[in-house]
Design an enzyme around this catalytic site. Structure first.
Site, PDB file in Angstrom:
ATOM      1  N   HIS A 234       0.832  -1.198   0.000  1.00 24.74           N
ATOM      2  CA  HIS A 234       0.000   0.000   0.000  1.00 24.74           C
ATOM      3  C   HIS A 234       0.868   1.250   0.000  1.00 24.74           C
ATOM      4  CE1 HIS A 234      -3.253   2.680   0.067  1.00 24.74           C
ATOM      5  NE2 HIS A 234      -2.692   3.309   1.068  1.00 24.74           N
ATOM      6  N   TYR A 238       1.650   5.297  -2.604  1.00 23.90           N
ATOM      7  CA  TYR A 238       1.922   6.709  -2.292  1.00 23.90           C
ATOM      8  C   TYR A 238       3.340   7.103  -2.679  1.00 23.90           C
ATOM      9  CZ  TYR A 238      -2.542   6.351  -0.007  1.00 23.90           C
ATOM     10  OH  TYR A 238      -3.863   6.130   0.236  1.00 23.90           O
ATOM     11  N   HIS A 385      -9.985   0.900 -10.775  1.00 21.89           N
ATOM     12  CA  HIS A 385      -9.493   1.797  -9.712  1.00 21.89           C
ATOM     13  C   HIS A 385      -8.026   2.152  -9.945  1.00 21.89           C
ATOM     14  CE1 HIS A 385      -8.359   3.280  -5.747  1.00 21.89           C
ATOM     15  NE2 HIS A 385      -7.485   2.311  -5.636  1.00 21.89           N
ATOM     16  N   PHE A 386      -7.201   1.147 -10.204  1.00 21.50           N
ATOM     17  CA  PHE A 386      -5.780   1.525 -10.243  1.00 21.50           C
ATOM     18  C   PHE A 386      -5.349   2.086 -11.589  1.00 21.50           C
ATOM     19  CE2 PHE A 386      -5.102  -3.229 -10.561  1.00 21.50           C
ATOM     20  CZ  PHE A 386      -4.477  -3.266 -11.793  1.00 21.50           C
ATOM     21  N   HIS A 387      -6.197   1.976 -12.607  1.00 24.52           N
ATOM     22  CA  HIS A 387      -5.827   2.704 -13.823  1.00 24.52           C
ATOM     23  C   HIS A 387      -6.174   4.191 -13.709  1.00 24.52           C
ATOM     24  CE1 HIS A 387      -4.939  -1.209 -15.539  1.00 24.52           C
ATOM     25  NE2 HIS A 387      -4.182  -0.530 -16.377  1.00 24.52           N
ATOM     26  N   ARG A 448     -10.683 -10.160 -12.390  1.00 29.74           N
ATOM     27  CA  ARG A 448      -9.435  -9.598 -12.881  1.00 29.74           C
ATOM     28  C   ARG A 448      -8.425 -10.728 -13.064  1.00 29.74           C
ATOM     29  NH1 ARG A 448      -6.197  -6.863  -7.726  1.00 29.74           N
ATOM     30  NH2 ARG A 448      -4.616  -6.624  -9.325  1.00 29.74           N
ATOM     31  N   ARG A 449      -7.258 -10.408 -13.606  1.00 32.78           N
ATOM     32  CA  ARG A 449      -6.127 -11.328 -13.703  1.00 32.78           C
ATOM     33  C   ARG A 449      -6.463 -12.659 -14.362  1.00 32.78           C
ATOM     34  NH1 ARG A 449      -2.707 -10.627  -8.064  1.00 32.78           N
ATOM     35  NH2 ARG A 449      -1.461  -8.932  -8.902  1.00 32.78           N
TER      36      ARG A 449
HETATM   37 FE1  HAS Z   1      -5.904   2.020  -4.140  1.00 29.78          FE
HETATM   38  C1  HAS Z   1      -6.228  -1.394  -4.554  1.00 29.78           C
HETATM   39  C2  HAS Z   1      -7.881   1.909  -1.361  1.00 29.78           C
HETATM   40  C3  HAS Z   1      -5.422   5.389  -3.629  1.00 29.78           C
HETATM   41  C4  HAS Z   1      -3.325   1.980  -6.419  1.00 29.78           C
HETATM   42  N1  HAS Z   1      -4.989   0.571  -5.287  1.00 29.78           N
HETATM   43  C5  HAS Z   1      -5.294  -0.762  -5.340  1.00 29.78           C
HETATM   44  C6  HAS Z   1      -4.440  -1.412  -6.293  1.00 29.78           C
HETATM   45  C7  HAS Z   1      -3.592  -0.460  -6.790  1.00 29.78           C
HETATM   46  C8  HAS Z   1      -3.950   0.787  -6.156  1.00 29.78           C
HETATM   47  C9  HAS Z   1      -2.467  -0.663  -7.800  1.00 29.78           C
HETATM   48  O1  HAS Z   1      -8.867  -0.212   0.615  1.00 29.78           O
HETATM   49  C10 HAS Z   1      -4.500  -2.892  -6.682  1.00 29.78           C
HETATM   50  C11 HAS Z   1      -3.412  -3.686  -6.080  1.00 29.78           C
HETATM   51  C12 HAS Z   1      -3.512  -5.124  -6.532  1.00 29.78           C
HETATM   52  O2  HAS Z   1      -2.919  -5.448  -7.560  1.00 29.78           O
HETATM   53  O3  HAS Z   1      -4.230  -5.899  -5.884  1.00 29.78           O
HETATM   54  N2  HAS Z   1      -6.587   3.382  -2.782  1.00 29.78           N
HETATM   55  C13 HAS Z   1      -7.413   3.145  -1.745  1.00 29.78           C
HETATM   56  C14 HAS Z   1      -7.717   4.384  -1.048  1.00 29.78           C
HETATM   57  C15 HAS Z   1      -7.019   5.372  -1.708  1.00 29.78           C
HETATM   58  C16 HAS Z   1      -6.302   4.729  -2.771  1.00 29.78           C
HETATM   59  C17 HAS Z   1      -8.592   4.562   0.140  1.00 29.78           C
HETATM   60  N3  HAS Z   1      -4.646   3.406  -4.874  1.00 29.78           N
HETATM   61  C18 HAS Z   1      -4.583   4.728  -4.509  1.00 29.78           C
HETATM   62  C19 HAS Z   1      -3.515   5.376  -5.212  1.00 29.78           C
HETATM   63  C20 HAS Z   1      -2.915   4.413  -5.995  1.00 29.78           C
HETATM   64  C21 HAS Z   1      -3.643   3.188  -5.774  1.00 29.78           C
HETATM   65  C22 HAS Z   1      -3.155   6.831  -5.042  1.00 29.78           C
HETATM   66  C23 HAS Z   1      -1.767   4.499  -6.911  1.00 29.78           C
HETATM   67  C24 HAS Z   1      -1.079   5.568  -7.184  1.00 29.78           C
HETATM   68  N4  HAS Z   1      -6.897   0.558  -3.172  1.00 29.78           N
HETATM   69  C25 HAS Z   1      -7.586   0.705  -2.004  1.00 29.78           C
HETATM   70  C26 HAS Z   1      -7.997  -0.614  -1.503  1.00 29.78           C
HETATM   71  C27 HAS Z   1      -7.521  -1.553  -2.411  1.00 29.78           C
HETATM   72  C28 HAS Z   1      -6.844  -0.797  -3.443  1.00 29.78           C
HETATM   73  C29 HAS Z   1      -8.770  -0.928  -0.290  1.00 29.78           C
HETATM   74  C30 HAS Z   1      -7.667  -3.079  -2.333  1.00 29.78           C
HETATM   75  C31 HAS Z   1      -8.822  -3.514  -3.101  1.00 29.78           C
HETATM   76  C32 HAS Z   1      -8.906  -5.018  -3.214  1.00 29.78           C
HETATM   77  O4  HAS Z   1      -9.898  -5.568  -2.725  1.00 29.78           O
HETATM   78  O5  HAS Z   1      -8.009  -5.640  -3.793  1.00 29.78           O
HETATM   79  C33 HAS Z   1      -7.007   6.843  -1.327  1.00 29.78           C
HETATM   80  O6  HAS Z   1      -5.664   7.261  -1.149  1.00 29.78           O
HETATM   81  C34 HAS Z   1      -7.682   7.730  -2.339  1.00 29.78           C
HETATM   82  C35 HAS Z   1      -7.793   9.149  -1.854  1.00 29.78           C
HETATM   83  C36 HAS Z   1      -8.146  10.112  -2.948  1.00 29.78           C
HETATM   84  C37 HAS Z   1      -9.029  11.112  -2.879  1.00 29.78           C
HETATM   85  C38 HAS Z   1      -9.226  12.021  -4.067  1.00 29.78           C
HETATM   86  C39 HAS Z   1      -8.804  13.449  -3.808  1.00 29.78           C
HETATM   87  C40 HAS Z   1      -8.860  14.235  -5.073  1.00 29.78           C
HETATM   88  C41 HAS Z   1      -7.842  14.979  -5.577  1.00 29.78           C
HETATM   89  C42 HAS Z   1      -8.023  15.620  -6.929  1.00 29.78           C
HETATM   90  C43 HAS Z   1      -7.897  17.120  -6.925  1.00 29.78           C
HETATM   91  C44 HAS Z   1      -8.218  17.678  -8.285  1.00 29.78           C
HETATM   92  C45 HAS Z   1      -7.359  18.412  -9.046  1.00 29.78           C
HETATM   93  C46 HAS Z   1      -7.756  18.796 -10.434  1.00 29.78           C
HETATM   94  C47 HAS Z   1      -6.020  18.826  -8.590  1.00 29.78           C
HETATM   95  C48 HAS Z   1      -9.828  11.358  -1.662  1.00 29.78           C
HETATM   96  C49 HAS Z   1      -6.558  15.173  -4.848  1.00 29.78           C
HETATM   97  C50 HAS Z   1      -8.735  19.883 -10.469  1.00 29.78           C
HETATM   98  C51 HAS Z   1      -9.032  20.164 -11.882  1.00 29.78           C
HETATM   99  C52 HAS Z   1      -9.823  21.145 -12.290  1.00 29.78           C
HETATM  100  C53 HAS Z   1     -10.074  21.319 -13.711  1.00 29.78           C
HETATM  101  C54 HAS Z   1     -10.448  22.093 -11.327  1.00 29.78           C
HETATM  102 CU    CU Z   2      -3.923   0.234  -0.712  1.00 32.47          CU
END
Ligand code: HAS
Ligand code: CU
Length: 581
Positions: A234, A238, A385-387, A448-449
């Site tokens: 995990h 980050y 999700h991860f894409h 998946r996979r």
């Molecule tokens: Fe995840 C599974 C939970 C973030 C990557 N995640 C994965 C896997 C990958 C991955 C690769 O709790 C699969 C792994 C595998 O092969 O099995 N993930 C989360 C949570 C977050 C999260 C709670 N994941 C990421 C990030 C990744 C990533 C970042 C890669 C870089 N994820 C999980 C969980 C699994 C999981 C479970 C397991 C699932 C399972 O059952 O297998 C949080 O960090 C997300 C927080 C994000 C936000 C969004 C904030 C919004 C922002 C945008 C601002 C906008 C802007 C643009 C700047 C709250 C910051 C504005 C534009 C204008 C035009 C105004």
């Molecule tokens: Cu995770």
């Protein structure tokens, strides 16, 4: 105008080399991505289904580990040297860690690719292959070369981190009363949690998987190696994301024409990631038997807290963009959006990746819920999700950032802005189609996979749409992504082949509320690291002890540890186990 190559010619060569390594990994890894969507959906089958795992391993290792990490070491090297205005202590040392990473990556890649041969060569008495996916769960076993390569690659990153820290220590000696500049602070805090968390995967590899693949030990405890993997797995997400956040914090406000809304808030965000990135890994194991529900619950709570720094980031970065747009004459509640520099691919790529990351945050929250995770775990939803996360928030930000960085490290202007703009738009569009369809397919239960997602005598049915329609969207999206990758690579190569000329200044955004407003304690890295360690011990000691007690260190009964005792699901159980031994 001074570009990075004028200021730091030696470091610029290293940053360029690391970025080019990243792009090579991207080129090969992305090719497999296209083959996979075409294969899974049955549209065009170039691979044999038996080779699908080999391809998927190449795709995952080359993109999720090699592309991202080579790019981020380049970025952090730039961030440290630029913000401290200081050279790395020794370029020979720096090329040493880069070389270590290259050797490690090549070893792992050779082991994976040998798996495609009908008669793989043997090395150390074992057939060369590594079709174990990027998570290399036992009992899938790879050739020792793969594990060794990964270990060497990770060690290369550790030495890189040491290099940045000693640059910082030297700067600190000369500037004892100054606050750590924000980009350096971001690189150092990220490195700290990377050291803490990657220790887990290093132990999994060096103590268990490598000896097992070499035949030194007969078996391993799969739940233990898996848990050690996710201890790192995990936090690694980050490790990929923090460099993208760094660019959103320090480049986006400048490109928008304004300043970063709050430097202190940015520091709080990075401290929170240092504290919480590691004690959350078990949220990938909600479905694993052998870990008590109570431990999973604690991890779920930690994960929900971990949403906070990303929500703070959304607020700070968008507020900074709005400030920039208003400086350029933007007005109204939303009309200011039109004043943003949408013709600049660096800006547009990063803004669009932020937009999709907001959607990714929602699917992350769903994954993180223990009960609802049962619905989506191991389905195509997770791939969606991860894409959006690593495949867009990170990859698209890095690509857009390259349009700024490659001119910085070569002194050559970007070859073609329009090509860059088309590229980032195609990526955005491709991901919208592909990831949305993947999420929906996951809800129908599509796994998946696998090369053959369609079970016999069974039809996935949804309230709206059909598998055929979803497949078509996945293929359409995947094809747009492949075209986008080609345009990206052509743009980079043409830029590098061009002539030197006028390039933007090597500088980043100023702040509306600067470091003078942030409490000095935020810069106390020792304190935050100590608290991070305590949180890790709290989250992991009992689960790991229970896993070893039940399944043995190297498998059931092999080490004599497995014995009939109350399960270590409580403090009392742990004490009894320790005392009873
Ligand atoms: Fe995840 C599974 C939970 C973030 C990557 N995640 C994965 C896997 C990958 C991955 C690769 O709790 C699969 C792994 C595998 O092969 O099995 N993930 C989360 C949570 C977050 C999260 C709670 N994941 C990421 C990030 C990744 C990533 C970042 C890669 C870089 N994820 C999980 C969980 C699994 C999981 C479970 C397991 C699932 C399972 O059952 O297998 C949080 O960090 C997300 C927080 C994000 C936000 C969004 C904030 C919004 C922002 C945008 C601002 C906008 C802007 C643009 C700047 C709250 C910051 C504005 C534009 C204008 C035009 C105004
Ligand atoms: Cu995770």
């Amino acid at each position: 105008m001074t570009s990075y190559i004028d200021q730091f010619p030696e470091e610029a060569r290293l940053v360029k080399a690391a970025m080019v390594s990243a792009f090579l990994a991207l080129a090969v890894g992305a090719t497999f991505g296209l083959l996979q969507v075409l294969h899974r959906t049955g549209m065009v089958r170039v691979l044999s289904s038996a080779d699908y795992y080999t391809a998927l391993t190449a795709h995952g290792v080359l993109l999720a580990l090699t592309f991202t990490i080579f790019f981020l070491v380049a970025l952090f090297t730039w961030g440290i040297t630029t913000s401290l205005d200081r050279n790395l202590p020794s370029m020979r040392f720096a090329w040493g860690w880069y070389g270590t990473m290259v050797v490690g990556a090549l070893m792992a890649v050779v082991a994976i690719f040998a798996g495609f041969l009908t008669e793989p060569p043997t090395l150390l008495g074992e057939e060369l292959s590594a079709s174990v996916l990027f998570t290399f769960y036992a009992p899938l076993q790879a050739h020792p070369l793969f594990y060794l390569g990964l270990a060497i690659f990770v060690i290369g990153t550790w030495i890189a981190g040491y290099d940045w820290f000693r640059t910082y220590w030297a700067w600190k000696r000369d500037n004892p009363d100054e606050r750590t500049p924000l980009p350096a602070f971001m690189a150092l805090t990220t490195m700290l949690f990377w050291w803490l968390s990657s220790a887990g995967v290093a132990i999994a590899i060096v103590v268990f998987l490598l000896p097992w693949s070499l035949g030194i030990v007969d078996s391993v405890n799969p739940l233990l190696t898996r848990t050690l993997f996710w201890f790192f797995g995990h936090a690694v997400v980050y490790f990929w994301l923090m460099p993208a956040y760094m660019l959103w914090y320090i480049l986006l406000p400048k490109l928008s024409g304004g300043k970063l809304f709050s430097d202190p808030l940015a520091r709080v965000v990075f401290v929170l990631f240092l504290l919480l990135s590691t004690p959350t890994g078990i949220h990938h194991q909600y479905m694993d038997p052998g870990i008590a529900e109570g431990f999973k619950f604690i991890v779920m709570v930690n994960t929900m807290f971990l949403l906070l720094p990303s929500l703070l980031t959304a607020f700070t970065v968008v507020a900074s963009m709005e400030h920039g747009a208003r400086q350029r004459g933007g007005t109204g509640k939303l009309r200011w959006l039109g004043k943003l520099p949408w013709r600049d691919p660096v800006f547009t790529g990063m803004a669009l990746s932020g937009l999709l990351f907001a959607a990714a945050g929602f699917s992350g929250m769903i994954n993180a819920g223990m009960n609802i995770n049962y619905l989506v775990h191991n389905t195509f939803w997770i791939v969606g999700h991860f894409h959006l996360t690593v495949g867009t928030a990170v990859a698209l930000t890095f690509m857009a950032g390259s349009y700024w960085f490659i001119p910085q490290v070569t002194g050559k202007p970007l070859w073609n802005r329009t090509a860059g703009l088309v590229q980032v738009l195609l990526w955005f569009l491709g991901m919208v189609f592909m990831s949305n369809a993947m999420h929906r397919a996951g809800l129908l239960g599509v796994p998946r996979r696998t090369a053959e997602p369609q079970y016999e005598n069974f039809a996935f049915e949804g309230a709206i749409g059909s598998v055929g329609e979803l497949d078509a969207q996945v293929v359409l999206g995947g094809t747009l992504l492949a075209i986008s990758t080609i345009i990206f690579l052509v743009t980079i190569v043409m830029t590098m082949l061009g002539d030197r000329g006028e390039v933007p200044d090597n500088s980043y955004a100023g702040t509306l509320s600067g470091p003078e407003h942030s409490p000095a304690i935020l810069d106390n890295l020792k304190l935050w690291t100590a608290i991070a360690l305590v949180l890790i011990v709290l989250a992991y000691s009992l689960p790991l002890a229970a896993i070893v007690q039940r399944g043995g260190l190297f498998g059931p009964g092999i080490d004599g540890i497995t014995r009939v005792l109350p399960p270590i699901d409580t403090i009392g159980g742990l004490v009894e186990w320790v005392v009873g031994r």
